[in-house]
Write an enzyme that holds these catalytic residues in place. Structure first.
Site, PDB file in Angstrom:
ATOM      1  N   GLU A 164      84.973  14.215 -42.377  1.00 19.95           N
ATOM      2  CA  GLU A 164      86.018  14.420 -43.233  1.00 19.95           C
ATOM      3  C   GLU A 164      85.971  15.462 -43.425  1.00 19.95           C
ATOM      4  O   GLU A 164      86.144  15.404 -44.510  1.00 19.95           O
ATOM      5  CB  GLU A 164      86.665  13.102 -43.580  1.00 19.95           C
ATOM      6  CG  GLU A 164      88.111  11.773 -42.520  1.00 19.95           C
ATOM      7  CD  GLU A 164      89.114  12.813 -44.101  1.00 19.95           C
ATOM      8  OE1 GLU A 164      89.279  14.087 -43.718  1.00 19.95           O
ATOM      9  OE2 GLU A 164      89.589  12.337 -45.784  1.00 19.95           O
ATOM     10  N   CYS A 189      93.453  15.993 -47.837  1.00 19.17           N
ATOM     11  CA  CYS A 189      93.442  16.275 -46.622  1.00 19.17           C
ATOM     12  C   CYS A 189      94.193  16.616 -45.396  1.00 19.17           C
ATOM     13  O   CYS A 189      94.210  17.733 -45.218  1.00 19.17           O
ATOM     14  CB  CYS A 189      92.183  16.545 -46.530  1.00 19.17           C
ATOM     15  SG  CYS A 189      92.304  14.894 -46.860  1.00 19.17           S
TER      16      CYS A 189
END
Ligand code: ADP
Length: 484
Positions: free
Chosen positions: A252, A286
């Site tokens: 990720e 993120c």
């Protein structure tokens, strides 16, 4: 509120035991630059011990029923909630985020753990119609094995839970390496897990040198998978290392999320959404909005509303009452933001709010950067290509829908996107057109335990959350059984 933890977390969890270390590193409060305690400075040796323990514990842990494993997980979640206030204070102190955000994150930890405790009971196999009489074609799901879990510093509690909970629910044992800026909250959460009397060796935690610990996890064939959340650069290193023993990966990684605001959008809703997303965790998210594309017709109105809201954000240490934006976790993050903003200003961006570090009496106090609004941003500026990962909102204008889709896609990343429009046909064109793994329409919140979060392109591989997040920790075994 406690501000110094000394040696309270100066140990690793290996084989069910607290292992004290000969070498320690200081953990720094990002709001003051001062030490808040020590953690072990571990490396390859300690990591190998942890892998040995996890490998030993794996067979019996993976054979337990999902219900028994769920029992440990639910007990863990209860313990986390019972200790919520102290955990939130530690998280806020170590990571810098406002205390209220830290409380929310700890609550989220329990939500993820409880969801995966239940989902583990639904790891169904399959029976497939056979091609020959007398045959059964079956698919079993099995725990993948020992897993290495590497977590970042921005959501050090929540991301830990999104990895540890599905790994345990699937029947895996693990070695966890938290980020060097935020190891104490990880050790505290693992301590609650160990208090459930989890069998020794199932959960192990090592802090210290990232290259050594990561390299040891990657090189060991007993570690069947690495789940990593962090930068694309480190993700690529892990991917190269994983090639040597064809290790499974969940990655990720970074993003460059656009929000596109069309003239038919509810503007106030869009402003609320942008503010909630962009300044959460000081922009260190993120899937945080990196670029704001606004249609020319509503550009002025949006920018005025944003400037009004951004100018009054309260910047302070996370523990200070009323704090809305804390310090950045790390001086290197702060330097990157400063460089990107300076580059944009040099190339013509207009600063409508912030645009500078926060300095007191001529000295830098902590890693504070003023919440910033930049107008007149264009693609020549570095920050349109790089993940800003800070409290900076750059505004770009557009007129044409298909061109703005192209501009949004003109990046190696593909994590998240956001769209504000009330036109249903346009929504579907954007859903089809944007190259992202996660998309929110008329909102900016994406995280749920039941949904598969993850990136396309250089933003990652695999999914975190949802039933797909459990499957990341399981292998399929197909069996063709002939009965006669
Ligand atoms: P960020 O840029 O968000 O700080 P990083 O990718 O640098 O993200 O860090 C995320 C996690 O990866 C942290 O736990 C960090 O210690 C770890 N890490 C950094 N370098 C390596 C490496 N070479 N191998 C394994 N893990 C690493």
């Amino acid at each position: 509120m406690k501000t110094f933890y000394g040696n309270e977390y100066n140990f690793s969890w290996i084989d069910g035991k607290k292992i004290e270390s000969d070498h320690s590193s200081e953990v720094i409060n990002p709001a003051t630059g001062q030490s808040i305690g020590l953690v072990p400075d571990g490396g390859a040796k300690l990591t190998l011990r942890a892998i040995d323990a996890a490998a030993q514990a794996l067979p019996s842990w993976s054979k337990l029923t999902a219900g028994t494993r769920a029992g440990y997980l639910l007990d863990w979640a209860d313990r986390v909630i019972a200790d919520k206030e102290a955990l939130a204070q530690l998280l806020s102190l170590e990571q810098g985020k406002p205390l209220d955000e830290a409380r929310g994150e700890i609550e989220g930890v329990a939500v993820y753990i409880r969801w995966y405790a239940e989902e583990g009971k639904r790891a169904y196999g399959e029976i497939i119609p056979a091609s020959r009489p007398g045959q059964q074609l079956m698919v079993f799901r099995e725990a993948i094995g020992v897993v290495g879990l590497i977590t970042p510093a921005n959501f050090p509690a929540a991301i830990l839970a999104t990895k540890v909970a599905p790994a345990l629910a699937a029947g895996c044992s693990f070695v966890l390496k938290p980020a060097e800026q935020t190891p104490m909250i990880a050790i505290a959460l693992l301590s609650h897990l160990m208090a459930t009397q989890l069998p020794a060796g199932v959960a192990n935690l090592v802090t210290g040198n990232p290259e050594e610990i990561g390299g040891t996890l990657s090189a060991d064939p007993r570690v069947r998978k690495i789940s990593f959340t962090g930068s694309t650069e480190v993700g690529k290193i892990l991917m190269r290392q994983a090639a040597d023993n064809v290790k499974r990966l969940t990655l990720e990684l970074g993003g460059n999320a656009p929000v596109v605001v069309f003239p038919d959008a509810d503007l106030d809703k869009a402003v609320d959404g942008i503010m909630g997303n962009k300044f959460e965790n000081c922009g260190q998210v993120c899937n945080g909005i990196n670029l704001i594309y606004v249609h020319e017709d509503i550009h002025q109105a949006l920018v005025e509303k944003l400037a009004e809201r951004i100018k009054v954000l309260k910047v302070a240490a996370g523990s200070e009452p009323g704090c809305q934006v804390g310090p950045m976790i790390d001086p290197s993050y702060l330097n990157k933001v400063e460089t990107l903003v300076n580059d944009a200003v040099m190339k013509g961006a207009k600063v409508l709010a912030g645009g500078h570090r926060i300095v007191e009496d001529g000295y830098h106090v902590g890693n504070f950067y003023a919440p910033t609004l930049l107008d007149g941003v264009h693609e020549e500026m570095e920050l349109t290509r790089k993940e800003i990962f800070g409290p900076v909102a750059p505004v770009l204008t557009f007129t044409d829908e298909s061109v703005v889709i192209e501009r949004c896609n003109n990046t190696p990343y593909g994590l998240a996107g956001y769209v504000y429009t009330r036109d249903a046909a346009r929504m579907f064109r954007l859903i089809a057109g944007l190259e992202v793994g996660n998309l929110a329409v008329n909102g900016t919140s994406l995280a749920n335990p039941q949904t598969p979060f993850g990136g396309v392109k250089e933003s990652g591989i695999g999914r975190v959350g949802g039933r797909q997040g459990l499957e990341e920790y399981m292998e399929l075994k197909y069996v063709a059984l002939t009965l006669e």
